[in-house]
Design a protein around this motif. Structure first.
Motif, short mmCIF file in Angstrom:
data_model
loop_
_atom_site.label_atom_id
_atom_site.label_comp_id
_atom_site.label_asym_id
_atom_site.label_seq_id
_atom_site.Cartn_x
_atom_site.Cartn_y
_atom_site.Cartn_z
N ARG A 148 -78.58 55.24 -6.81
CA ARG A 148 -79.01 53.97 -7.40
C ARG A 148 -78.14 53.61 -8.60
NH1 ARG A 148 -83.79 51.28 -6.92
NH2 ARG A 148 -84.74 53.07 -5.91
N LEU A 149 -77.86 54.62 -9.44
CA LEU A 149 -76.99 54.37 -10.60
C LEU A 149 -75.60 53.96 -10.15
CD1 LEU A 149 -76.38 54.39 -13.63
CD2 LEU A 149 -75.96 56.86 -13.46
N ALA A 150 -75.07 54.64 -9.11
CA ALA A 150 -73.75 54.29 -8.61
C ALA A 150 -73.73 52.87 -8.07
CB ALA A 150 -73.34 55.28 -7.51
N ALA A 151 -74.79 52.48 -7.37
CA ALA A 151 -74.86 51.12 -6.83
C ALA A 151 -74.93 50.08 -7.94
CB ALA A 151 -76.07 50.99 -5.90
N LEU A 152 -75.77 50.36 -8.94
CA LEU A 152 -75.87 49.45 -10.08
C LEU A 152 -74.54 49.36 -10.82
CD1 LEU A 152 -79.37 50.31 -11.61
CD2 LEU A 152 -78.67 48.12 -10.65
N GLN A 153 -73.91 50.52 -11.04
CA GLN A 153 -72.66 50.54 -11.80
C GLN A 153 -71.57 49.77 -11.05
OE1 GLN A 153 -72.27 52.41 -15.14
NE2 GLN A 153 -71.17 50.50 -14.91
N ALA A 154 -71.49 49.97 -9.75
CA ALA A 154 -70.48 49.25 -8.96
C ALA A 154 -70.73 47.74 -9.00
CB ALA A 154 -70.49 49.75 -7.52
N THR A 155 -72.01 47.35 -8.93
CA THR A 155 -72.34 45.93 -8.95
C THR A 155 -71.96 45.28 -10.27
OG1 THR A 155 -74.20 46.36 -7.46
CG2 THR A 155 -74.20 44.26 -8.63
N PHE A 156 -72.34 45.93 -11.37
CA PHE A 156 -72.03 45.36 -12.69
C PHE A 156 -70.53 45.43 -12.98
CE2 PHE A 156 -76.62 45.96 -13.70
CZ PHE A 156 -76.88 44.68 -14.15
N MET A 157 -69.85 46.44 -12.45
CA MET A 157 -68.41 46.52 -12.66
C MET A 157 -67.71 45.37 -11.95
SD MET A 157 -65.91 49.80 -12.14
CE MET A 157 -66.91 50.73 -13.30
N MET A 158 -68.15 45.05 -10.73
CA MET A 158 -67.59 43.91 -10.02
C MET A 158 -67.84 42.62 -10.80
SD MET A 158 -66.02 42.55 -7.52
CE MET A 158 -65.87 40.97 -6.70
#
Length: 365
Positions: A253-263
């Protein structure tokens, strides 16, 4: 990706088309040719996208879920009026909006209320634009359009602000393109035969919406049991009849959130550069740090519920969330916008109105 920011609000079309290639997003649902073109070209998200997730419907406070064409025009007029009034206030208040490069962070806190007003002005201007275009789509193509901004100033936590209230049109596309694939572990979604031929939002996306409702969870702790069946949504597909896969781990979940906000951060760097010809890494940092903030917030909420402490009053949660958001956005988001004249250039279109009002004694000189 480099071209996308130049298109403004129409840049969402590029994200929708990319999501469609992955059998995701609003274009992957059942539309006729004219409706498909409207959903592609207009910066709108149909209500069906939010209601096709097995009962996990994103709540909508602003004007209800099924707004008529008349209501959409009324909502657009209200939001445009609010944004113009706030912009006039920012221009008419002497010294409130600093000249580029003159911001003094260490000497006063005048930036705090100003940046909150920036947020309100941006929200109402964009929300009015989206509702105006949404009214046209509803009138011509009979598509129910979801609000893009759901009273973000009422957010009780960061997760609620990002997932349920702020710029839901863009949020939905980031979720479809980045968050859901990471949570599911594959890019291309398999068709869901239970959703009338339309691929539904994943359970992981619905879980994000649930976690964003942290304020409600605090008030209703212990009400919903682990694995409880959800009521059927408007699509007629209830999660009680669907076997849900195991919940992803917190690290995924953290990886998904981090990837989303990084994009989102990369995209905003390009938006800033298109407007100022300056690369602002602070804008990227602002978005990148949101993922750990949301995760820490969720863990804090869980520990709070486990300790059975009384939930803070709603008004306190709202004030603290607004203050924390502005405190972080001040130096990282709005600060660069002030320093490089981003805000001044956008407000200058209303400068003649302020001069007219002052000349006729309607505003103090």
């Amino acid at each position: 990706l480099l071209i996308v920011p130049y298109a403004g609000i129409l840049s969402l079309s590029a994200f929708k088309l990319l999501a469609f290639c992955l059998n995701r997003g609003p274009l992957a649902m059942s539309w006729n040719q004219k409706q498909f073109s409207a959903v592609l070209l207009m910066p709108i998200i149909p209500n069906e996208v939010f209601t096709a997730s097995g009962g996990k419907r994103i709540p909508v406070d602003a004007g209800g879920a099924n707004r008529s064409v008349q209501q959409l025009w009324i909502d657009a007029a209200k939001q445009f009026g609010c944004s113009i009034l706030v912009a006039l206030l920012l221009l008419a208040w002497p010294g409130l909006v600093p000249n580029p490069g003159t911001e003094k962070w260490d000497k006063d806190l005048s930036w705090f209320p100003r940046h909150w007003l920036y947020t309100l002005c941006s929200c109402c201007a964009l929300g009015g634009t989206f509702d105006e275009l949404g009214a046209i789509v509803t009138w011509l193509f009979d598509i129910q359009v979801a609000p893009s901004f759901n009273r973000p100033w009422m957010s009780e936590c960061f997760a609620e602000f990002w997932a349920l209230r702020w710029n839901l049109t863009t949020t939905n596309m980031m979720r479809a393109l980045i968050y859901e694939p990471v949570m599911e572990g594959h890019w291309i979604r398999k068709p869901n035969p239970g959703a009338k031929g339309a691929p539904s939002l994943s359970d992981s996306a619905a879980d994000l919406a649930d976690s964003a409702n942290a304020g409600t969870e605090l008030r209703n702790r212990g009400v919903r049991g682990q694995g409880a069946a959800e009521p059927a949504g408007e699509s007629g597909v209830g999660s009680a009849s669907v076997s849900r896969p195991p919940k992803p781990s917190p690290w995924r979940r953290l990886a998904a959130l981090q990837a989303t906000f990084m994009m989102s951060g990369i995209w905003h760097i390009l938006i800033f550069w298109c407007n100022t010809h300056v690369i602002s890494w602070r804008w990227a940092v602002f978005f990148i740090i949101q993922a750990p903030i949301v995760m820490v917030e969720a863990l804090t909420m869980r520990a709070w519920r486990k300790a059975k402490w009384p939930a803070p009053p709603k008004a306190v949660r709202i004030v603290l969330t607004n203050a924390a958001l502005i405190a972080i956005a001040g130096p990282l988001f709005f600060g660069p916008a002030d320093d490089h004249g981003f805000v001044v250039r956008n407000l200058e279109t209303l400068r003649p109105v302020v001069s007219f009002l002052k000349a006729h004694g309607m505003l103090p000189v």
